[in-house]
Scaffold this motif. Structure first.
Motif, short mmCIF file in Angstrom:
data_model
loop_
_atom_site.label_atom_id
_atom_site.label_comp_id
_atom_site.label_asym_id
_atom_site.label_seq_id
_atom_site.Cartn_x
_atom_site.Cartn_y
_atom_site.Cartn_z
N THR A 146 131.69 46.92 47.68
CA THR A 146 132.71 46.56 48.99
C THR A 146 132.89 48.08 49.44
OG1 THR A 146 134.47 46.66 47.41
CG2 THR A 146 133.60 44.54 48.15
N ILE A 147 132.87 48.08 50.94
CA ILE A 147 132.89 49.42 51.67
C ILE A 147 134.03 49.25 52.61
CG2 ILE A 147 131.73 51.34 52.79
CD1 ILE A 147 129.21 50.28 51.48
N ALA A 148 134.89 50.13 52.76
CA ALA A 148 136.15 49.99 53.66
C ALA A 148 135.57 50.84 54.85
CB ALA A 148 137.29 50.54 53.20
N GLU A 149 135.80 50.31 55.87
CA GLU A 149 135.24 50.87 57.09
C GLU A 149 135.70 52.33 57.41
OE1 GLU A 149 134.53 50.06 61.82
OE2 GLU A 149 136.42 49.32 61.07
N CYS A 150 136.73 52.48 57.03
CA CYS A 150 137.88 53.71 57.33
C CYS A 150 138.09 54.52 55.89
CB CYS A 150 139.38 53.23 57.87
SG CYS A 150 138.85 52.58 59.56
N ASP A 151 137.16 54.59 54.95
CA ASP A 151 137.24 55.21 53.91
C ASP A 151 136.43 56.46 54.04
OD1 ASP A 151 137.04 56.16 51.27
OD2 ASP A 151 136.46 54.15 50.40
N ALA A 190 132.86 56.52 52.72
CA ALA A 190 132.19 55.19 53.08
C ALA A 190 130.66 55.61 53.24
CB ALA A 190 132.27 54.77 54.44
N ASP A 191 130.47 56.89 53.98
CA ASP A 191 128.91 57.19 53.74
C ASP A 191 128.36 57.53 52.44
OD1 ASP A 191 129.14 57.37 56.52
OD2 ASP A 191 129.49 59.60 56.70
N GLU A 192 129.05 57.83 51.40
CA GLU A 192 128.65 57.91 49.99
C GLU A 192 127.99 56.69 49.45
OE1 GLU A 192 130.84 59.69 51.42
OE2 GLU A 192 130.36 61.96 51.02
N SER A 193 129.04 55.77 49.69
CA SER A 193 128.88 54.34 49.37
C SER A 193 127.62 53.70 49.83
CB SER A 193 129.96 53.28 49.75
OG SER A 193 131.05 53.81 49.06
N HIS A 194 127.42 53.85 51.18
CA HIS A 194 126.09 53.59 51.73
C HIS A 194 124.97 54.26 51.00
CE1 HIS A 194 127.71 51.13 55.05
NE2 HIS A 194 128.65 51.94 55.36
N ALA A 195 125.08 55.52 50.99
CA ALA A 195 123.90 56.19 49.96
C ALA A 195 123.51 55.57 49.05
CB ALA A 195 124.29 57.78 50.09
N ILE A 196 124.54 55.30 48.16
CA ILE A 196 124.44 54.73 46.74
C ILE A 196 123.88 53.47 46.91
CG2 ILE A 196 125.59 53.47 44.84
CD1 ILE A 196 127.90 55.85 45.22
N ALA A 197 124.16 52.49 47.86
CA ALA A 197 123.45 51.33 48.03
C ALA A 197 121.93 51.46 48.18
CB ALA A 197 123.93 50.71 49.25
N GLN A 205 118.70 50.27 45.91
CA GLN A 205 117.62 49.61 46.64
C GLN A 205 116.45 50.01 46.46
OE1 GLN A 205 119.40 49.13 50.55
NE2 GLN A 205 120.31 46.97 49.89
N GLU A 206 116.35 51.73 46.62
CA GLU A 206 114.95 52.15 46.48
C GLU A 206 114.56 52.12 45.16
OE1 GLU A 206 115.64 56.23 47.53
OE2 GLU A 206 115.00 56.01 49.79
N HIS A 207 115.26 51.88 44.27
CA HIS A 207 114.82 51.69 42.67
C HIS A 207 114.74 50.24 42.31
CE1 HIS A 207 115.96 55.94 42.71
NE2 HIS A 207 115.00 55.96 41.86
N SER A 208 114.47 49.41 43.37
CA SER A 208 114.45 47.86 43.03
C SER A 208 115.60 47.32 42.59
CB SER A 208 113.15 47.60 42.28
OG SER A 208 112.03 48.17 43.01
N ASN A 209 116.74 47.54 42.81
CA ASN A 209 117.79 46.73 42.24
C ASN A 209 118.21 45.78 43.51
OD1 ASN A 209 118.83 48.20 39.86
ND2 ASN A 209 118.69 49.95 40.92
N ASP A 210 119.08 44.72 42.94
CA ASP A 210 119.32 43.60 43.83
C ASP A 210 120.81 44.40 44.38
OD1 ASP A 210 119.98 41.50 45.39
OD2 ASP A 210 120.35 40.08 43.70
N VAL A 211 120.99 44.54 45.59
CA VAL A 211 122.21 45.28 46.07
C VAL A 211 122.61 44.54 47.00
CG1 VAL A 211 123.28 47.39 46.89
CG2 VAL A 211 121.59 47.54 45.27
#
Length: 61
Positions: free
Chosen positions: A10-15, A18-25, A29-35
């Motif tokens: 869950t990513i808060a738009e005004c966090d 937020a950019d780091e959360s998108h990078a983690i996702a 995904q690059e490592h074939s995890n279901d995200v």
């Protein structure tokens, strides 16, 4: 090899992170995890503000 469980972010738009959360996702995904990454528009990193914006605040009548 053990399959990792699905990941829900869950990513808060005004966090400020937020950019780091998108990078983690993306990395997961690059490592074939279901995200699933969901951005809550207008939400801040403050938990109460997030609950209020999503209608999940149980402290309100």
């Amino acid at each position: 090899m053990v399959t990792p469980p699905p990941c829900f972010l869950t990513i808060a738009e005004c966090d400020v992170l937020a950019d780091e959360s998108h990078a983690i996702a993306h990395q997961l995904q690059e490592h074939s995890n279901d995200v699933t990454a969901r951005v809550y528009e207008g939400a801040t990193q403050d938990e109460r503000a997030c609950r209020l914006s999503s209608g999940l605040d149980s402290s309100r009548p």
